[in-house]
Design a protein around this motif. Structure first.
Motif, PDB file in Angstrom:
ATOM      1  N   HIS A  42      16.410  17.620  24.787  1.00 19.42           N
ATOM      2  CA  HIS A  42      16.912  16.905  23.606  1.00 19.42           C
ATOM      3  C   HIS A  42      15.743  16.281  22.818  1.00 19.42           C
ATOM      4  O   HIS A  42      15.639  16.450  21.599  1.00 19.42           O
ATOM      5  CB  HIS A  42      17.881  15.815  24.084  1.00 19.42           C
ATOM      6  CG  HIS A  42      18.755  15.221  23.031  1.00 19.42           C
ATOM      7  ND1 HIS A  42      19.849  15.879  22.503  1.00 19.42           N
ATOM      8  CD2 HIS A  42      18.726  14.020  22.399  1.00 19.42           C
ATOM      9  CE1 HIS A  42      20.439  15.104  21.614  1.00 19.42           C
ATOM     10  NE2 HIS A  42      19.770  13.968  21.518  1.00 19.42           N
ATOM     11  N   LEU A  66      20.174  20.477  20.063  1.00 16.97           N
ATOM     12  CA  LEU A  66      20.354  19.012  20.022  1.00 16.97           C
ATOM     13  C   LEU A  66      21.823  18.658  20.223  1.00 16.97           C
ATOM     14  O   LEU A  66      22.163  17.704  20.922  1.00 16.97           O
ATOM     15  CB  LEU A  66      19.877  18.463  18.675  1.00 16.97           C
ATOM     16  CG  LEU A  66      18.386  18.162  18.555  1.00 16.97           C
ATOM     17  CD1 LEU A  66      17.997  17.934  17.107  1.00 16.97           C
ATOM     18  CD2 LEU A  66      18.020  16.943  19.384  1.00 16.97           C
ATOM     19  N   ASN A  88      24.069  15.064  27.641  1.00  9.29           N
ATOM     20  CA  ASN A  88      23.572  13.721  28.001  1.00  9.29           C
ATOM     21  C   ASN A  88      24.747  12.782  28.258  1.00  9.29           C
ATOM     22  O   ASN A  88      24.750  12.006  29.214  1.00  9.29           O
ATOM     23  CB  ASN A  88      22.712  13.134  26.877  1.00  9.29           C
ATOM     24  CG  ASN A  88      21.407  13.872  26.682  1.00  9.29           C
ATOM     25  OD1 ASN A  88      20.997  14.630  27.544  1.00  9.29           O
ATOM     26  ND2 ASN A  88      20.759  13.660  25.555  1.00  9.29           N
ATOM     27  N   TYR A 146      28.605   0.885  22.668  1.00 11.67           N
ATOM     28  CA  TYR A 146      27.849   2.119  22.874  1.00 11.67           C
ATOM     29  C   TYR A 146      28.523   3.281  22.125  1.00 11.67           C
ATOM     30  O   TYR A 146      27.865   4.063  21.440  1.00 11.67           O
ATOM     31  CB  TYR A 146      27.750   2.422  24.376  1.00 11.67           C
ATOM     32  CG  TYR A 146      26.767   3.505  24.734  1.00 11.67           C
ATOM     33  CD1 TYR A 146      25.501   3.190  25.205  1.00 11.67           C
ATOM     34  CD2 TYR A 146      27.104   4.856  24.604  1.00 11.67           C
ATOM     35  CE1 TYR A 146      24.588   4.188  25.534  1.00 11.67           C
ATOM     36  CE2 TYR A 146      26.203   5.856  24.928  1.00 11.67           C
ATOM     37  CZ  TYR A 146      24.943   5.512  25.396  1.00 11.67           C
ATOM     38  OH  TYR A 146      24.047   6.509  25.716  1.00 11.67           O
ATOM     39  N   MET A 177      23.608  15.065   8.022  1.00 13.54           N
ATOM     40  CA  MET A 177      22.317  15.766   8.035  1.00 13.54           C
ATOM     41  C   MET A 177      22.511  17.290   8.023  1.00 13.54           C
ATOM     42  O   MET A 177      21.793  18.004   7.330  1.00 13.54           O
ATOM     43  CB  MET A 177      21.531  15.338   9.278  1.00 13.54           C
ATOM     44  CG  MET A 177      20.089  15.771   9.274  1.00 13.54           C
ATOM     45  SD  MET A 177      19.373  15.666  10.930  1.00 13.54           S
ATOM     46  CE  MET A 177      20.025  17.157  11.670  1.00 13.54           C
ATOM     47  N   ALA A 184      17.186   9.606  15.330  1.00 18.08           N
ATOM     48  CA  ALA A 184      16.292   9.489  16.486  1.00 18.08           C
ATOM     49  C   ALA A 184      16.205   8.023  16.937  1.00 18.08           C
ATOM     50  O   ALA A 184      16.239   7.730  18.137  1.00 18.08           O
ATOM     51  CB  ALA A 184      14.901  10.012  16.139  1.00 18.08           C
ATOM     52  N   GLY A 198      19.225   7.196  18.802  1.00 18.36           N
ATOM     53  CA  GLY A 198      19.151   7.832  20.125  1.00 18.36           C
ATOM     54  C   GLY A 198      18.330   6.986  21.089  1.00 18.36           C
ATOM     55  O   GLY A 198      18.714   6.785  22.244  1.00 18.36           O
ATOM     56  N   ILE A 199      17.206   6.485  20.592  1.00 20.61           N
ATOM     57  CA  ILE A 199      16.330   5.650  21.433  1.00 20.61           C
ATOM     58  C   ILE A 199      17.069   4.363  21.840  1.00 20.61           C
ATOM     59  O   ILE A 199      16.996   3.925  22.988  1.00 20.61           O
ATOM     60  CB  ILE A 199      15.002   5.359  20.687  1.00 20.61           C
ATOM     61  CG1 ILE A 199      14.172   6.645  20.634  1.00 20.61           C
ATOM     62  CG2 ILE A 199      14.207   4.246  21.369  1.00 20.61           C
ATOM     63  CD1 ILE A 199      13.037   6.634  19.651  1.00 20.61           C
TER      64      ILE A 199
HETATM   65  C1  HEM Z   1      18.934  15.506  14.677  1.00 23.84           C
HETATM   66  C2  HEM Z   1      19.721  15.264  15.715  1.00 23.84           C
HETATM   67  C3  HEM Z   1      19.327  14.373  16.862  1.00 23.84           C
HETATM   68  C4  HEM Z   1      18.146  13.719  17.097  1.00 23.84           C
HETATM   69  C5  HEM Z   1      16.871  13.715  16.243  1.00 23.84           C
HETATM   70  C6  HEM Z   1      18.305  13.006  18.343  1.00 23.84           C
HETATM   71  C7  HEM Z   1      17.325  12.240  18.953  1.00 23.84           C
HETATM   72  C8  HEM Z   1      17.465  11.534  20.116  1.00 23.84           C
HETATM   73  C9  HEM Z   1      16.425  10.758  20.763  1.00 23.84           C
HETATM   74  C10 HEM Z   1      14.989  10.602  20.251  1.00 23.84           C
HETATM   75  C11 HEM Z   1      16.973  10.187  21.867  1.00 23.84           C
HETATM   76  C12 HEM Z   1      16.271   9.213  22.804  1.00 23.84           C
HETATM   77  C13 HEM Z   1      15.899   9.789  24.132  1.00 23.84           C
HETATM   78  C14 HEM Z   1      15.208   8.737  24.983  1.00 23.84           C
HETATM   79  O1  HEM Z   1      14.618   7.803  24.478  1.00 23.84           O
HETATM   80  O2  HEM Z   1      15.305   8.828  26.203  1.00 23.84           O
HETATM   81  C15 HEM Z   1      18.369  10.610  21.937  1.00 23.84           C
HETATM   82  C16 HEM Z   1      19.262  10.240  22.917  1.00 23.84           C
HETATM   83  C17 HEM Z   1      20.603  10.607  22.946  1.00 23.84           C
HETATM   84  N1  HEM Z   1      21.252  11.451  22.081  1.00 23.84           N
HETATM   85 FE1  HEM Z   1      20.421  12.341  20.476  1.00 23.84          FE
HETATM   86  N2  HEM Z   1      19.581  13.216  18.824  1.00 23.84           N
HETATM   87  C18 HEM Z   1      20.243  14.052  17.942  1.00 23.84           C
HETATM   88  C19 HEM Z   1      21.533  14.534  18.051  1.00 23.84           C
HETATM   89  C20 HEM Z   1      22.455  14.139  19.007  1.00 23.84           C
HETATM   90  C21 HEM Z   1      23.814  14.597  19.080  1.00 23.84           C
HETATM   91  C22 HEM Z   1      24.485  15.598  18.131  1.00 23.84           C
HETATM   92  C23 HEM Z   1      24.385  13.984  20.128  1.00 23.84           C
HETATM   93  C24 HEM Z   1      25.817  14.216  20.550  1.00 23.84           C
HETATM   94  C25 HEM Z   1      26.531  13.395  21.187  1.00 23.84           C
HETATM   95  C26 HEM Z   1      23.385  13.124  20.751  1.00 23.84           C
HETATM   96  C27 HEM Z   1      23.553  12.305  21.854  1.00 23.84           C
HETATM   97  C28 HEM Z   1      22.574  11.553  22.471  1.00 23.84           C
HETATM   98  C29 HEM Z   1      22.792  10.730  23.654  1.00 23.84           C
HETATM   99  C30 HEM Z   1      24.115  10.557  24.414  1.00 23.84           C
HETATM  100  C31 HEM Z   1      21.562  10.147  23.954  1.00 23.84           C
HETATM  101  C32 HEM Z   1      21.276   9.198  25.125  1.00 23.84           C
HETATM  102  C33 HEM Z   1      20.621   9.987  26.237  1.00 23.84           C
HETATM  103  C34 HEM Z   1      20.578   9.189  27.497  1.00 23.84           C
HETATM  104  O3  HEM Z   1      19.933   8.151  27.555  1.00 23.84           O
HETATM  105  O4  HEM Z   1      21.229   9.625  28.433  1.00 23.84           O
HETATM  106  N3  HEM Z   1      22.219  13.260  20.027  1.00 23.84           N
HETATM  107  N4  HEM Z   1      18.650  11.432  20.868  1.00 23.84           N
END
Ligand code: HEM
Length: 158
Positions: free
Chosen positions: A12, A62, A69, A87, A101, A147, A150-151
């Motif tokens: 991811h 992603l 995740n 959350y 996006m 992003a 996500g962090i």
């Molecule tokens: C352009 C699209 C996306 C970007 C740039 C992105 C970026 C990120 C980043 C940078 C993290 C942090 C990881 C860390 O610090 O450990 C993250 C975590 C996460 N993202 Fe995304 N993400 C995107 C799309 C999505 C989508 C579509 C979902 C769908 C549900 C999603 C669900 C999650 C979840 C649940 C986490 C938490 C992971 C964990 O700690 O278990 N993301 N994402």
């Protein structure tokens, strides 16, 4: 913490880096770097098409790893979770921005980007070029916000 969960977060993050990195590389490095080249429009076109291909693959990954995740974290896929918990609300905002996006990336990659290449070859107008630039910048801003969310999610939210 299971290894498969760590692998999912790893993929991811790498895809996020690829998607955002490409959006920074083209305007900051490629465009100024080839400014003096006589075949710069062709170079821009070929590079844009290649990035579009791998960029959309990274978007699909992603999406898949994002839901993986959630699954590996043991989060529920219910409306109540997305609307009532902090959350879940943060995740809903992230998903909403992700859909926005996707729409803008589609318009940029398949319409304004292509039209601006035609425009550069045929006329001295800048209408499509400006639209491609603005939609590209908006998309970069959206991806950076996603992003950041996500962090925050990874660390339990705000
Ligand atoms: C352009 C699209 C996306 C970007 C740039 C992105 C970026 C990120 C980043 C940078 C993290 C942090 C990881 C860390 O610090 O450990 C993250 C975590 C996460 N993202 Fe995304 N993400 C995107 C799309 C999505 C989508 C579509 C979902 C769908 C549900 C999603 C669900 C999650 C979840 C649940 C986490 C938490 C992971 C964990 O700690 O278990 N993301 N994402």
């Amino acid at each position: 913490m299971s290894t498969i969960y760590l692998i999912s977060v790893f993929i991811h993050v790498i895809c996020a880096a690829f998607w955002i990195g490409g959006m920074l590389f083209i305007p900051l490095i490629l465009v100024p770097g080839i400014k003096q080249q006589p075949n710069r429009i062709l170079l821009l076109y070929k590079t844009g098409i290649k990035f579009r291909f791998y960029g959309w693959i990274s978007i699909v990954i992603l999406f898949i790893t994002g839901f993986l995740n959630m699954y590996f974290r043991g989060l529920p896929f219910t409306l109540e979770f997305f609307t009532n918990s902090n959350y879940g609300k943060l995740l809903s905002i992230k998903l909403g921005l992700f859909v926005l996006m996707l729409l803008i990336a589609g318009i940029h990659d398949f319409y304004y980007g292509m039209k601006s290449i035609d425009e550069m070859q045929q006329t001295s107008n800048h209408k499509y070029k400006l639209m491609a630039r603005w939609t590209g910048m908006l998309n970069l801003l959206l991806a950076l916000t996603i992003a950041f969310l996500g962090i925050a999610l990874s660390r339990g939210g705000f």
